[in-house]
Design an enzyme around this catalytic site. Structure first.
Site, PDB file in Angstrom:
ATOM      1  N   LEU A 153       0.848  -1.201   0.000  1.00  0.00           N
ATOM      2  CA  LEU A 153       0.000   0.000   0.000  1.00  0.00           C
ATOM      3  C   LEU A 153       0.880   1.246   0.000  1.00  0.00           C
ATOM      4  O   LEU A 153       1.697   1.433   0.892  1.00  0.00           O
ATOM      5  CB  LEU A 153      -0.872   0.017   1.252  1.00  0.00           C
ATOM      6  CG  LEU A 153      -1.833  -1.168   1.423  1.00  0.00           C
ATOM      7  CD1 LEU A 153      -2.494  -1.103   2.782  1.00  0.00           C
ATOM      8  CD2 LEU A 153      -2.867  -1.178   0.328  1.00  0.00           C
ATOM      9  N   ARG A 205       2.127  14.866   5.815  1.00  0.00           N
ATOM     10  CA  ARG A 205       2.975  15.318   6.922  1.00  0.00           C
ATOM     11  C   ARG A 205       4.470  15.357   6.571  1.00  0.00           C
ATOM     12  O   ARG A 205       5.271  15.908   7.311  1.00  0.00           O
ATOM     13  CB  ARG A 205       2.750  14.434   8.154  1.00  0.00           C
ATOM     14  CG  ARG A 205       1.509  14.862   8.936  1.00  0.00           C
ATOM     15  CD  ARG A 205       1.190  13.891  10.045  1.00  0.00           C
ATOM     16  NE  ARG A 205       0.684  12.628   9.523  1.00  0.00           N
ATOM     17  CZ  ARG A 205       0.558  11.516  10.248  1.00  0.00           C
ATOM     18  NH1 ARG A 205       0.910  11.519  11.508  1.00  0.00           N
ATOM     19  NH2 ARG A 205       0.087  10.415   9.701  1.00  0.00           N
ATOM     20  N   GLY A 229      -9.281   4.543   2.069  1.00  0.00           N
ATOM     21  CA  GLY A 229      -8.911   3.646   3.153  1.00  0.00           C
ATOM     22  C   GLY A 229      -8.203   2.400   2.646  1.00  0.00           C
ATOM     23  O   GLY A 229      -8.273   2.065   1.462  1.00  0.00           O
ATOM     24  N   GLY A 252      -4.207   0.312  16.724  1.00  0.00           N
ATOM     25  CA  GLY A 252      -5.239  -0.686  16.973  1.00  0.00           C
ATOM     26  C   GLY A 252      -4.687  -1.754  17.911  1.00  0.00           C
ATOM     27  O   GLY A 252      -3.560  -2.199  17.743  1.00  0.00           O
ATOM     28  N   TYR A 259      44.201  19.138 -20.219  1.00  0.00           N
ATOM     29  CA  TYR A 259      43.061  19.797 -20.862  1.00  0.00           C
ATOM     30  C   TYR A 259      43.522  21.092 -21.506  1.00  0.00           C
ATOM     31  O   TYR A 259      44.174  21.925 -20.853  1.00  0.00           O
ATOM     32  CB  TYR A 259      42.016  20.073 -19.767  1.00  0.00           C
ATOM     33  CG  TYR A 259      40.711  20.674 -20.225  1.00  0.00           C
ATOM     34  CD1 TYR A 259      40.020  20.147 -21.310  1.00  0.00           C
ATOM     35  CD2 TYR A 259      40.168  21.757 -19.543  1.00  0.00           C
ATOM     36  CE1 TYR A 259      38.806  20.700 -21.714  1.00  0.00           C
ATOM     37  CE2 TYR A 259      38.950  22.308 -19.940  1.00  0.00           C
ATOM     38  CZ  TYR A 259      38.279  21.774 -21.023  1.00  0.00           C
ATOM     39  OH  TYR A 259      37.088  22.316 -21.415  1.00  0.00           O
ATOM     40  N   SER A 262      60.050  17.992  -8.731  1.00  0.00           N
ATOM     41  CA  SER A 262      59.016  18.862  -8.171  1.00  0.00           C
ATOM     42  C   SER A 262      58.563  19.919  -9.168  1.00  0.00           C
ATOM     43  O   SER A 262      59.347  20.371 -10.003  1.00  0.00           O
ATOM     44  CB  SER A 262      59.557  19.571  -6.930  1.00  0.00           C
ATOM     45  OG  SER A 262      59.785  18.613  -5.928  1.00  0.00           O
TER      46      SER A 262
HETATM   47  C1  UD1 Z   1      -3.422   1.365  10.516  1.00  0.00           C
HETATM   48  C2  UD1 Z   1      -4.353   0.377  11.263  1.00  0.00           C
HETATM   49  C3  UD1 Z   1      -4.030   0.319  12.758  1.00  0.00           C
HETATM   50  C4  UD1 Z   1      -2.567   0.016  12.948  1.00  0.00           C
HETATM   51  C5  UD1 Z   1      -1.698   1.030  12.171  1.00  0.00           C
HETATM   52  C6  UD1 Z   1      -0.276   0.651  12.238  1.00  0.00           C
HETATM   53  C7  UD1 Z   1      -6.472   0.522  10.072  1.00  0.00           C
HETATM   54  C8  UD1 Z   1      -7.898   0.907  10.185  1.00  0.00           C
HETATM   55  N1  UD1 Z   1      -5.743   0.743  11.156  1.00  0.00           N
HETATM   56  O1  UD1 Z   1      -3.753   2.701  10.861  1.00  0.00           O
HETATM   57  O2  UD1 Z   1      -4.794  -0.689  13.417  1.00  0.00           O
HETATM   58  O3  UD1 Z   1      -2.230  -0.004  14.298  1.00  0.00           O
HETATM   59  O4  UD1 Z   1      -2.056   1.054  10.770  1.00  0.00           O
HETATM   60  O5  UD1 Z   1       0.524   1.650  11.654  1.00  0.00           O
HETATM   61  O6  UD1 Z   1      -6.028   0.020   9.049  1.00  0.00           O
HETATM   62  N2  UD1 Z   1      -3.130   3.724   2.114  1.00  0.00           N
HETATM   63  C9  UD1 Z   1      -3.485   3.540   0.802  1.00  0.00           C
HETATM   64  N3  UD1 Z   1      -4.729   3.897   0.405  1.00  0.00           N
HETATM   65  C10 UD1 Z   1      -5.639   4.417   1.257  1.00  0.00           C
HETATM   66  C11 UD1 Z   1      -5.259   4.598   2.615  1.00  0.00           C
HETATM   67  C12 UD1 Z   1      -3.997   4.246   3.015  1.00  0.00           C
HETATM   68  O7  UD1 Z   1      -2.689   3.069  -0.008  1.00  0.00           O
HETATM   69  O8  UD1 Z   1      -6.748   4.697   0.813  1.00  0.00           O
HETATM   70  C13 UD1 Z   1      -1.777   3.320   2.558  1.00  0.00           C
HETATM   71  C14 UD1 Z   1      -0.976   4.461   3.131  1.00  0.00           C
HETATM   72  O9  UD1 Z   1      -0.187   5.058   2.097  1.00  0.00           O
HETATM   73  C15 UD1 Z   1      -0.114   3.778   4.155  1.00  0.00           C
HETATM   74  C16 UD1 Z   1      -0.918   2.558   4.609  1.00  0.00           C
HETATM   75  O10 UD1 Z   1      -1.927   2.391   3.607  1.00  0.00           O
HETATM   76  O11 UD1 Z   1       1.091   3.310   3.565  1.00  0.00           O
HETATM   77  C17 UD1 Z   1      -1.525   2.676   6.037  1.00  0.00           C
HETATM   78  O12 UD1 Z   1      -2.561   3.647   6.063  1.00  0.00           O
HETATM   79  P1  UD1 Z   1      -2.788   4.623   7.305  1.00  0.00           P
HETATM   80  O13 UD1 Z   1      -3.895   5.525   6.959  1.00  0.00           O
HETATM   81  O14 UD1 Z   1      -1.499   5.252   7.667  1.00  0.00           O
HETATM   82  O15 UD1 Z   1      -3.266   3.665   8.520  1.00  0.00           O
HETATM   83  P2  UD1 Z   1      -3.212   4.009  10.076  1.00  0.00           P
HETATM   84  O16 UD1 Z   1      -4.165   5.094  10.383  1.00  0.00           O
HETATM   85  O17 UD1 Z   1      -1.791   4.264  10.421  1.00  0.00           O
END
Ligand code: UD1
Ligand code: CA
Length: 459
Positions: free
Chosen positions: A7, A14, A81, A141, A388, A406
């Site tokens: 992902l 940030r 998500g 989580g 050069y 030298s």
């Molecule tokens: C998630 C977990 C949480 C865990 C934590 C660990 C869920 C609901 N929660 O939260 O339980 O403890 O990770 O770090 O999953 N991404 C996509 N597409 C999207 C959203 C996110 O590709 O639509 C990718 C982001 O780029 C990232 C990764 O997914 O690399 C994680 O997403 P993020 O939103 O950071 O999850 P957390 O809120 O950290």
């Protein structure tokens, strides 16, 4: 088949950067490349990367990799998500597959840990989540277990009751799921939560409800799932990586003074009894053989350093230094330079695109550019290879045993033959024959009583 989904579609706001978060580097390698390497180490057959607005950037930067890219559309009209992201890969998921789900911003995960996760999972569970204990689990989580200690559910931080808040074991967000269970559960994820996001973690509750066995694998080293969201976290992760790499090389017999100041990229190879002092940086495709000592402000990139070499406070790029040579302090070797065995390169010497063979010496204030220098040649203080003419570069040749005095200029192209001598201060524009002495400077004239006469004139 074993497949990995990485992902990487998050916006990474940030990081405050125009560059995609997962393409920022730690010790010279892209963040996501570490994840790719670990997935490969774990033995997956196929890797899928999910990109969003950064998709083209990812494709360009990872063009050499065997990856299937999937686009996640980002915008108000689309769901968002981790659950939604994974669901976009459904057409590439078969029921019999095992799907490892990784995130592009957790680069410290080790291949061997993923292997252990896969071993724990295989033939036992429908899904297995990678967990770890952490002193302050705020924001993560939590892993809730039943009386027998088996996995029960994941509760997101904001939904935890008092008792759950005290649980130190958290969901890393990394997991492995069987294709069949993943397809089944993805279809049931909704965005009915306070964030309006489709959470991948919801699959655990869905699968638990279907009596699917769910496993956990707990990491010993929580740093492996350290996630990077900001530049400060990037630098912290780099610190962890530095410690890991330096620790590994010390285990392998390398001596380090102040290891926290020493930078060794993961591509570098070292051998026993190499000694590195504070501040040494070794980059790229560099190898250092045994008993070599590198001290001071040294930067060595894409170079091969032999055994028993001593290098002090020098910069070396794309070059080779052979056994028992010594370099520096304050030398610069670059562009395919080869320094032969037992060669001495002293202070303020630059060598570019040149070969200097065994036993030769250039001790002080020398520039050697585009030259082939034989064995046991003495290059005295202040010698310059003038390679050069303002338009073109030319190569010069100095044969074995020659002595260059030298402050000599060798105007290229010029051939200084075996055991010849060049008087100091000469500007050499023609070849020097074997065994001869070349003097190319005006003879000294002493004007007797010159100032005595001037003194009277000037009165
Ligand atoms: C998630 C977990 C949480 C865990 C934590 C660990 C869920 C609901 N929660 O939260 O339980 O403890 O990770 O770090 O999953 N991404 C996509 N597409 C999207 C959203 C996110 O590709 O639509 C990718 C982001 O780029 C990232 C990764 O997914 O690399 C994680 O997403 P993020 O939103 O950071 O999850 P957390 O809120 O950290
Ligand atoms: Ca995160």
């Amino acid at each position: 088949m074993k497949k990995a989904i990485i992902l990487a579609a998050g916006e990474g706001t940030r990081m405050k950067s125009k560059k995609s978060k997962v393409l920022h580097t730690l010790l010279g390698q892209k963040m996501i490349s570490y994840v790719l390497e670990s997935a490969k180490d774990a033995g997956v057959d196929e890797i899928i990367v999910i990109g969003g607005k950064n998709l083209n950037e990812l494709k360009n930067e990872l063009s050499g990799e065997d990856i299937r890219f999937v686009e996640q559309p980002i915008g108000d009209e689309f769901p968002y998500g981790t659950g939604y992201a994974v669901s976009l890969c459904e057409e590439y998921i078969n029921e019999k597959d095992e799907i490892l789900i990784l995130t592009g911003d957790t680069p410290l995960i080790r291949g061997e840990s993923l292997k252990a996760l896969m071993a724990e999972h295989k033939d036992h569970y429908g899904a297995t989540v990678l967990t770890a204990d952490i002193d302050d689990p705020t924001g993560y989580g939590r892993i809730v277990r039943d009386e027998q200690g088996n996995f029960h559910k994941i509760v997101e931080d904001r939904d935890c009751n008092e008792e759950e808040k005290r649980i130190k074991e958290f969901n890393s967000g990394l997991m492995i799921v069987n294709g069949k269970e993943l397809i089944e559960s993805l279809g049931e994820i909704s965005d009915e939560n306070d964030q309006g996001e489709m959470y991948l973690t919801d699959i655990f509750e869905i699968l638990h409800g279907k009596d699917c066995a769910i496993g956990t694998y707990k990491l010993k080293d929580v740093n492996e799932v350290y996630g990077i969201n900001s530049k400060a976290q990037l630098s912290f992760a780099e610190e962890i990586l530095r410690e890991r790499i330096n620790g590994y090389w010390m285990e392998e017999g390398v001596v380090m003074e102040n290891p926290s100041t020493i930078t060794i990229e993961p591509t570098v190879l070292l051998h026993q009894d190499v000694i590195l002092s504070s501040g040494v940086r070794l980059y790229g495709d560099t190898e250092v053989l045994e008993n070599t000592k590198i001290t001071g402000d040294c930067e060595i990139r894409n170079s091969k350093i032999g055994k028993g070499v001593v290098i002090q406070s020098s910069y070396i790029e794309d070059s080779e230094v052979k056994d028992f040579a010594d370099v520096g302090p304050f030398a610069h070797l670059r562009m395919n330079t080869v320094i032969g065995e037992k060669v001495h390169i002293g202070n303020f010497v630059e060598v570019k695109n040149s070969v200097i063979e065994q036993g030769s010496k250039a001790g002080h204030l020398v520039y050697v550019g585009d030259a082939d220098v034989g064995t046991d040649v003495n290059i005295s203080c202040g010698v310059i290879f003038a390679n050069y003419d303002g338009k073109n570069k030319y190569r010069s040749k100095v044969d074995d045993g020659a002595f260059i005095g030298s402050n000599v200029n060798l105007v290229a192209p010029v051939h200084v033959k075996e055991e010849s001598f060049i008087a100091c201060g000469s500007t050499i524009t023609e070849d020097v024959e074997e065994g001869s002495l070349a003097i190319a400077r005006a003879r000294q004239v002493n004007k007797k009583d010159w100032y005595k006469k001037k003194k009277d004139e000037w009165k």
